[in-house]
Design an enzyme around this catalytic site. Structure first.
Site, PDB file in Angstrom:
ATOM      1  CE1 TYR A  54      -3.009  -3.066   0.354  1.00 58.00           C
ATOM      2  CE2 TYR A  54      -3.174  -2.672   2.717  1.00 58.00           C
ATOM      3  CZ  TYR A  54      -3.507  -3.415   1.602  1.00 58.00           C
ATOM      4  OH  TYR A  54      -4.335  -4.507   1.729  1.00 58.00           O
TER       5      TYR A  54
ATOM      6  CG  HIS B  67      -0.669  -8.815   0.329  1.00 58.00           C
ATOM      7  ND1 HIS B  67      -0.248  -7.506   0.241  1.00 58.00           N
ATOM      8  CD2 HIS B  67      -1.997  -8.794   0.017  1.00 58.00           C
ATOM      9  CE1 HIS B  67      -1.265  -6.737  -0.121  1.00 58.00           C
ATOM     10  NE2 HIS B  67      -2.327  -7.507  -0.265  1.00 58.00           N
TER      11      HIS B  67
END
Length: 322
Positions: free
Chosen positions: A54, A138
């Site tokens: 992010y 992830h």
């Protein structure tokens, strides 16, 4: 509070998703990001989720800074592994990956045992903290072999050493998450966008398997990246322009919600939290106003008649919400 699997880690029913304060799609100032986290704390939110992906670490840095003055035992924090960040020579931006930040770093896919540890150490450095509570693998979609052979055992070892309290995987698909639930000893899976008013694919196998095996589910992407938050021609679905058919469906959902005196966002959040396997719903936010809105929408009672009308009109399957 809900315990994640058999771990000692607990989360509340509503959590803070920190992709937005990593400049998802558009820039957010440091002050705006800080105010968003402060608003979440004010509303009683104590679970915060971030990732190196992010904003190339920006989300982790901002989240860590905003939480630094709070008692570390008072909140739950998760981050993710699988994309290590390395210096890059480029002077462009990272918008191709969805984040309005300079591309001073590059992502390197790495689900090796060494990569998992190095990624976690770098995350702790960016966060300015000495530990995180939950670590997810992830998006191992295209790296399944290494994730199961090396990445997952590395997380299991970190958990056994007491470095982290709970481990799991976070993805935008239900199929491989179901494999994690069946074939490993994860505490929790983070399923983004696959159990929403527009997509119930996680209900087929993932949610029943998780419930049967005592694995918790955290739901992300309750608004499918924007379409269920505010249906409009330029709305996004799974981070791209929403197809016309889905936009029409979202508009129909909003109309039904209005007839029952609720907003579409309230219905979207309520749907995600309704399944007994779901421990928490993450609401992404980039401002204090968005946090307050999500908290208010989450607390809005949704009448049974609303769900019944959705089932009667084919907007939801007969068995949903579970």
């Amino acid at each position: 509070m809900n315990r994640l699997g058999r771990s000692g880690v607990e989360v509340g029913p509503l959590g803070f998703g920190a992709a937005g304060i990593g400049n998802l799609f558009t820039p957010v100032s440091d002050e705006q990001a800080h105010q968003a986290v402060a608003a979440a704390w004010q509303r009683g939110i104590r679970y915060f989720d971030t990732a190196p992906h992010y904003g190339l670490g920006l989300s982790e840095r901002r989240l860590g800074a905003a939480l630094r003055d709070h008692d570390r035992a008072a909140y739950t924090l998760s981050t993710k592994v699988g994309r290590r960040l390395e210096p890059a020579d480029g002077t462009s931006d990272d918008l191709a990956n969805g984040f309005a930040v300079p591309a001073a770093l590059r992502r390197v896919w790495d689900f090796s045992a060494d990569g998992v540890r190095r990624s976690l150490e770098a995350s702790l450095d960016r966060l300015g903290l000495d530990r995180v509570d939950v670590v997810y693998l992830h998006d191992p979609d295209d790296h399944a072999e290494q994730a199961f052979r090396e990445g997952y055992p590395a997380l299991e070892k970190l958990r056994s050493e007491g470095v982290v309290g709970a481990i799991g995987a976070g993805m935008n698909q239900a199929g491989m998450l179901t494999r994690f639930v069946r074939d490993t000893d994860v505490d929790v899976v983070l399923c983004a966008g696959r159990y929403t008013l527009l997509d119930q694919s996680a209900a087929a196998e993932l949610l029943p398997e998780a419930l049967a095996r005592g694995v918790s589910v955290v739901i992300g992407g309750a608004f499918n990246s924007g379409l269920l938050a505010d249906p409009a021609p330029d709305a996004t679905y799974d981070y791209t322009r929403a197809p016309g058919q889905l936009l029409d469906r979202a508009l129909r959902l909003r109309t039904v919600a209005g007839r029952h005196g609720i907003g579409l966002r309230a219905a979207a959040l309520a749907f995600c939290s309704a399944h007994p396997a779901v421990a928490c719903v993450l609401a992404g936010a980039r401002s204090a106003a968005e946090v307050h809105d999500s908290a208010e929408q989450f607390a809005t009672p949704v009448p049974d008649a609303f769900w019944q009308e959705l089932r009667d009109t084919g907007l939801l399957p007969p068995e949903e919400p579970s």
